[in-house]
Scaffold this motif. Structure first.
Motif, PDB file in Angstrom:
ATOM      1  N   ARG A 120     -13.581 -37.833 -21.310  1.00  0.00           N
ATOM      2  CA  ARG A 120     -12.611 -38.100 -22.382  1.00  0.00           C
ATOM      3  C   ARG A 120     -12.870 -37.237 -23.601  1.00  0.00           C
ATOM      4  O   ARG A 120     -11.931 -36.774 -24.258  1.00  0.00           O
ATOM      5  CB  ARG A 120     -12.647 -39.569 -22.779  1.00  0.00           C
TER       6      ARG A 120
ATOM      7  N   ARG B  76     -11.654 -33.742 -22.706  1.00  0.00           N
ATOM      8  CA  ARG B  76     -10.182 -33.719 -22.635  1.00  0.00           C
ATOM      9  C   ARG B  76      -9.552 -33.816 -24.020  1.00  0.00           C
ATOM     10  O   ARG B  76      -8.488 -33.257 -24.262  1.00  0.00           O
ATOM     11  CB  ARG B  76      -9.682 -34.818 -21.715  1.00  0.00           C
ATOM     12  N   GLY B  77     -10.199 -34.509 -24.928  1.00  0.00           N
ATOM     13  CA  GLY B  77      -9.708 -34.548 -26.303  1.00  0.00           C
ATOM     14  C   GLY B  77      -9.737 -33.173 -26.941  1.00  0.00           C
ATOM     15  O   GLY B  77      -8.798 -32.764 -27.626  1.00  0.00           O
TER      16      GLY B  77
ATOM     17  N   ARG C 228      -6.941 -31.147 -25.448  1.00  0.00           N
ATOM     18  CA  ARG C 228      -5.631 -31.530 -25.972  1.00  0.00           C
ATOM     19  C   ARG C 228      -5.427 -30.945 -27.372  1.00  0.00           C
ATOM     20  O   ARG C 228      -4.360 -30.435 -27.701  1.00  0.00           O
ATOM     21  CB  ARG C 228      -5.510 -33.054 -26.006  1.00  0.00           C
ATOM     22  N   ARG C 229      -6.452 -31.001 -28.205  1.00  0.00           N
ATOM     23  CA  ARG C 229      -6.326 -30.508 -29.578  1.00  0.00           C
ATOM     24  C   ARG C 229      -6.385 -28.995 -29.672  1.00  0.00           C
ATOM     25  O   ARG C 229      -5.832 -28.409 -30.598  1.00  0.00           O
ATOM     26  CB  ARG C 229      -7.423 -31.132 -30.444  1.00  0.00           C
TER      27      ARG C 229
END
Length: 72
Positions: free
Chosen positions: A3, A6-7, A10-11
Motif C-alpha cells: 500500500r 502503491r500510494g 498513484r501520487r
C-alpha cells in the motif's frame, strides 16, 4: 508495504504504464533518480520479504525521503 508503494505510484506515476508491477516501478524510479538507490532497495526488500519488526520503520523513512526527492 504494498500500500505504501502503491500510494507513491498513484501520487507520482512518472508517466509509466499501469501494467508495471510495483517492483518494476521501483526499478524505473531507481534509474530515473539514482540518488535514491538505497531507499529503493529498502522498499524492494520490504515488498519481497515478510516484514521484520524494523522494516515498517525503515520503509516509512524510505517512502518519506523518496517523495521529498521526487517533488523537489
Amino acid at each position: 508495504m504494498q500500500r505504501l508503494v502503491r500510494g507513491v505510484r498513484r501520487r507520482h506515476p512518472l508517466g509509466t504504464a499501469a501494467a508495471l508491477d510495483d517492483q518494476a516501478y521501483l526499478a524505473l524510479l531507481k534509474v530515473r533518480l539514482p540518488g535514491l538507490g538505497g531507499d529503493i532497495d529498502t522498499l524492494s526488500r520490504a515488498l519481497a520479504q515478510k516484514p521484520s519488526a524494523e522494516q515498517p520503520v525503515s520503509a516509512g523513512a524510505a517512502i518519506d525521503h523518496t517523495e521529498r526527492k521526487i517533488t523537489t
